[in-house]
Write an enzyme that holds these catalytic residues in place. Structure first.
Site, PDB file in Angstrom:
ATOM      1  CE  LYS A 102      -1.745   1.648   4.002  1.00 47.03           C
ATOM      2  NZ  LYS A 102      -1.512   3.085   4.296  1.00 47.03           N
ATOM      3  CG  ASN A 103       2.212   2.696   3.521  1.00 44.51           C
ATOM      4  OD1 ASN A 103       1.075   3.017   3.202  1.00 44.51           O
ATOM      5  ND2 ASN A 103       2.554   2.453   4.767  1.00 44.51           N
ATOM      6  NE  ARG A 153      -2.315  12.548   8.218  1.00 50.28           N
ATOM      7  CZ  ARG A 153      -1.140  12.750   7.662  1.00 50.28           C
ATOM      8  NH1 ARG A 153      -0.636  11.831   6.912  1.00 50.28           N
ATOM      9  NH2 ARG A 153      -0.475  13.851   7.806  1.00 50.28           N
ATOM     10  CB  CYS A 200      -5.522  10.201  11.114  1.00 55.01           C
ATOM     11  SG  CYS A 200      -3.993   9.448  11.629  1.00 55.01           S
ATOM     12  NE  ARG A 258      -0.040  10.194  10.220  1.00 52.03           N
ATOM     13  CZ  ARG A 258      -0.405   9.149   9.458  1.00 52.03           C
ATOM     14  NH1 ARG A 258      -1.572   8.584   9.659  1.00 52.03           N
ATOM     15  NH2 ARG A 258       0.379   8.719   8.508  1.00 52.03           N
ATOM     16  CG  ASP A 278       6.083  20.580  10.190  1.00 51.52           C
ATOM     17  OD1 ASP A 278       5.406  19.542  10.368  1.00 51.52           O
ATOM     18  OD2 ASP A 278       7.222  20.733  10.678  1.00 51.52           O
ATOM     19  CG  ASP A 308       2.920   1.350   9.494  1.00 53.09           C
ATOM     20  OD1 ASP A 308       3.172   1.629   8.316  1.00 53.09           O
ATOM     21  OD2 ASP A 308       2.568   2.200  10.335  1.00 53.09           O
ATOM     22  NE  ARG A 363      -7.650   4.640   5.010  1.00 58.02           N
ATOM     23  CZ  ARG A 363      -7.126   5.750   5.487  1.00 58.02           C
ATOM     24  NH1 ARG A 363      -7.607   6.284   6.590  1.00 58.02           N
ATOM     25  NH2 ARG A 363      -6.119   6.337   4.890  1.00 58.02           N
TER      26      ARG A 363
HETATM   27  C1  EPZ Z   1       3.983   6.946   6.505  1.00 62.44           C
HETATM   28  O1  EPZ Z   1       3.172   7.958   7.058  1.00 62.44           O
HETATM   29  C2  EPZ Z   1       3.074   5.744   6.305  1.00 62.44           C
HETATM   30  N1  EPZ Z   1       2.007   6.080   5.363  1.00 62.44           N
HETATM   31  C3  EPZ Z   1       2.486   5.330   7.655  1.00 62.44           C
HETATM   32  O2  EPZ Z   1       1.721   4.156   7.431  1.00 62.44           O
HETATM   33  C4  EPZ Z   1       3.629   4.990   8.602  1.00 62.44           C
HETATM   34  O3  EPZ Z   1       3.098   4.681   9.864  1.00 62.44           O
HETATM   35  C5  EPZ Z   1       4.570   6.205   8.719  1.00 62.44           C
HETATM   36  O4  EPZ Z   1       5.035   6.589   7.412  1.00 62.44           O
HETATM   37  C6  EPZ Z   1       5.790   5.898   9.581  1.00 62.44           C
HETATM   38  O5  EPZ Z   1       6.489   4.816   9.043  1.00 62.44           O
HETATM   39  C7  EPZ Z   1       2.289   6.082   4.046  1.00 62.44           C
HETATM   40  O6  EPZ Z   1       3.410   5.824   3.627  1.00 62.44           O
HETATM   41  C8  EPZ Z   1       1.151   6.414   3.115  1.00 62.44           C
HETATM   42  P1  EPZ Z   1       5.913  10.259   8.709  1.00 62.44           P
HETATM   43  P2  EPZ Z   1       3.740   9.478   7.124  1.00 62.44           P
HETATM   44  O7  EPZ Z   1       5.835  11.526   7.933  1.00 62.44           O
HETATM   45  O8  EPZ Z   1       4.663   9.708   5.995  1.00 62.44           O
HETATM   46  C9  EPZ Z   1       6.036  13.623  12.058  1.00 62.44           C
HETATM   47  C10 EPZ Z   1      -0.096   2.704   7.687  1.00 62.44           C
HETATM   48  O9  EPZ Z   1      -0.579   2.161   8.678  1.00 62.44           O
HETATM   49  N2  EPZ Z   1       5.963  14.577  10.934  1.00 62.44           N
HETATM   50  O10 EPZ Z   1       7.057   9.333   8.453  1.00 62.44           O
HETATM   51  O11 EPZ Z   1       2.571  10.379   7.294  1.00 62.44           O
HETATM   52  C11 EPZ Z   1       4.774  12.780  12.185  1.00 62.44           C
HETATM   53  O12 EPZ Z   1       3.811  13.461  12.958  1.00 62.44           O
HETATM   54  C12 EPZ Z   1       0.308   4.165   7.758  1.00 62.44           C
HETATM   55  O13 EPZ Z   1       0.108   2.152   6.577  1.00 62.44           O
HETATM   56  C13 EPZ Z   1       5.963  15.949  11.215  1.00 62.44           C
HETATM   57  O14 EPZ Z   1       5.995  16.369  12.371  1.00 62.44           O
HETATM   58  O15 EPZ Z   1       4.558   9.444   8.467  1.00 62.44           O
HETATM   59  C14 EPZ Z   1       5.284  11.528  12.857  1.00 62.44           C
HETATM   60  O16 EPZ Z   1       5.373  11.762  14.246  1.00 62.44           O
HETATM   61  C15 EPZ Z   1      -0.014   4.775   9.106  1.00 62.44           C
HETATM   62  N3  EPZ Z   1       5.908  16.822  10.168  1.00 62.44           N
HETATM   63  C16 EPZ Z   1       6.710  11.372  12.297  1.00 62.44           C
HETATM   64  O17 EPZ Z   1       7.058  12.662  11.772  1.00 62.44           O
HETATM   65  C17 EPZ Z   1       5.877  16.406   8.862  1.00 62.44           C
HETATM   66  O18 EPZ Z   1       5.852  17.273   7.950  1.00 62.44           O
HETATM   67  C18 EPZ Z   1       6.830  10.344  11.163  1.00 62.44           C
HETATM   68  O19 EPZ Z   1       5.787  10.614  10.267  1.00 62.44           O
HETATM   69  C19 EPZ Z   1       5.882  15.014   8.605  1.00 62.44           C
HETATM   70  C20 EPZ Z   1       5.936  14.118   9.655  1.00 62.44           C
END
Ligand code: EPZ
Length: 421
Positions: free
Chosen positions: A22-23, A94, A118, A123, A126, A306, A398
């Site tokens: 998916k990702n 998202r 979510c 999430r 920035d 995950d 999903r």
């Molecule tokens: C990706 O989400 C995955 N989704 C998530 O999978 C996965 O849990 C996550 O990476 C972590 O591995 C997809 O790839 C579509 P991040 P993403 O940006 O990219 C903070 C699932 O179950 N952050 O790596 O949204 C954020 O809040 C889903 O398949 C900021 O603060 O996650 C988090 O604490 C759930 N500002 C951390 O970084 C930003 O601009 C990591 O988030 C971006 C992120």
């Protein structure tokens, strides 16, 4: 509202085909916006999030048609008429933010609804915005939308404040068509990021260092079409490994890549689970009660967030107590209350949950709260005495491709009840 009715206690035996990730599929679908030539994807998983992404792309004028095989799609972004991702679509997924980089890079403008938070956390995006601004984009946020413009993105050296998977992917896609060199420091190393990079290279991008913390991109004028086979879903595979470890049995996962699951496999072996693997298969044998195993989530290649809920479900029936620490998201323990309804003994203290293993869980009605939480409740139901009814399984749909039919094929007593969606 669909529900899953599970009768626990069955050992699982047989073979399971693992679907495309998916990702990886979501950013790769969005990457079709980068080229005016057709992009063919194979091993596309049948998921609600894929359908939502296709709706978003079609809304922009991208043609998306079935390919030569059941799991193939052909995308054609030669006639994009709208560079906008509306709230109605973004609020349900998202990952829609992944159109921002490609739209800016190819069309010089984008209007993308801010993704809400979510269940698992606020999430923010920035880092996506900061990185694109470093590449010369003019970005303002108004009325809940990110409004971005850039005559031509300029290559830049960008260090994100934290490792962000979709942040890395958005900036990587934007950098492919920017002028000059872009260096992404603190880049995500997840296999899905590498798979996206490999696809972009097949489209003519010049990328080095994917899979490490530093990715270097030399921008090019345009990208051409390509065909790409989506990498197997390591989280779906890990979910099935935990399910068999919990129920006992002997299952072979087909089209699975063990090299993307090393930390999860190490922890399962620590729990006493027998795991063998080859190039594209993983065999898991569970017998007797697993041992409790502590772990903490972190960025790849560490233990994936995950997989946290699914492994916690295994710890619920393990021998001994374990500590589960979630370091990525601020609210990713919503499955705890529902597992407790099945008889699990779990105490949460901030970002750490202490799980005291019990001999048996007992079936109950439980409610899914997010994608991976629903998978952990299915695992709980598979090992609980009696019947478990998992509600709100639209969360599961999903991100899992026909999970209940894959589980039934290896001996689980599980069926979908309630009105069709
Ligand atoms: C990706 O989400 C995955 N989704 C998530 O999978 C996965 O849990 C996550 O990476 C972590 O591995 C997809 O790839 C579509 P991040 P993403 O940006 O990219 C903070 C699932 O179950 N952050 O790596 O949204 C954020 O809040 C889903 O398949 C900021 O603060 O996650 C988090 O604490 C759930 N500002 C951390 O970084 C930003 O601009 C990591 O988030 C971006 C992120």
């Amino acid at each position: 509202m669909d529900k899953l009715l599970i009768r626990g206690g069955q050992r699982l035996n047989g073979e399971v085909p693992i679907s495309g990730a998916k990702n990886a599929a979501l950013p790769e679908l969005c990457a079709a916006l980068l080229s005016a030539e057709p992009l063919t994807l194979t091993n596309v998983p049948r998921l609600q999030d894929v359908s939502t992404t296709l709706k978003l792309l079609r809304n922009m004028g991208v043609a998306a048609e079935p390919g030569a095989t059941e799991d193939a799609l052909v995308l054609d972004a030669s006639r994009v008429t709208l560079t906008e991702a509306p709230y109605e679509l973004v609020k349900t997924m998202r990952a829609s933010i992944l159109v921002l980089g490609p739209l800016l890079a190819r069309f010089g403008r984008a209007r993308v609804s801010l993704p809400g938070g979510c269940a698992i956390g606020s999430r923010p995006v920035d880092q996506h915005i900061k990185g694109l601004q470093a590449m010369g984009a003019e970005i303002r946020v108004e009325h809940g939308y990110i409004v971005a413009e850039a005559s031509r993105l300029q290559g830049a050296r960008i260090t994100t404040d934290m490792v962000t998977v979709t942040g890395t992917e958005n900036l990587l896609m934007a950098a492919c068509l920017a002028e000059g060199e872009t260096v992404l420091e603190n880049a995500a190393q997840e296999p899905e990021v590498s798979d996206l990079a490999e696809m972009l290279i097949a489209m003519g991008a010049r990328i080095e260092g994917h899979g490490t913390r530093r990715i270097t991109v030399q921008g090019v004028e345009s990208l051409h079409g390509a065909s790409h086979h989506i990498v197997p879903d390591r989280i779906e595979a890990g979910t099935f490994l935990c399910a068999v470890a919990a129920t006992g049995g002997d299952v072979v996962l087909r089209r699975a890549n063990a090299a993307h699951l090393t930390t999860v496999i190490e922890k399962l072996r620590e729990a006493g689970i027998d795991i063998e693997s080859g190039d594209d298969w993983i065999r898991v044998r569970g017998s007797g009660r697993p041992k409790a195993v502590s772990f903490r989530t972190s960025e790849y290649p560490s233990f994936p967030t995950d997989m946290q809920a699914q492994f916690m479900a295994l710890n619920c029936i393990a021998e001994g107590s374990s500590r589960v620490t979630e370091t990525i998201f601020e609210n990713r323990f919503m499955h705890v209350n529902e597992l407790t309804r099945l008889g699990a003994q779990i105490e949460v203290d901030g970002h750490t949950a202490i799980v005291h293993g019990v001999e048996r869980l007992s079936g109950a009605t439980v409610m899914a709260t997010d994608l991976r939480a629903s998978a952990s409740l299915v695992i709980g139901g598979l090992v609980a005495d009696g019947e478990t009814l998992v509600d709100r399984i639209y969360h599961l749909d999903r991100g899992y491709d026909r999970m209940e039919s894959k589980l039934r094929a290896i001996g689980a007593q599980i069926e979908r009840v309630g009105r069709a969606p």
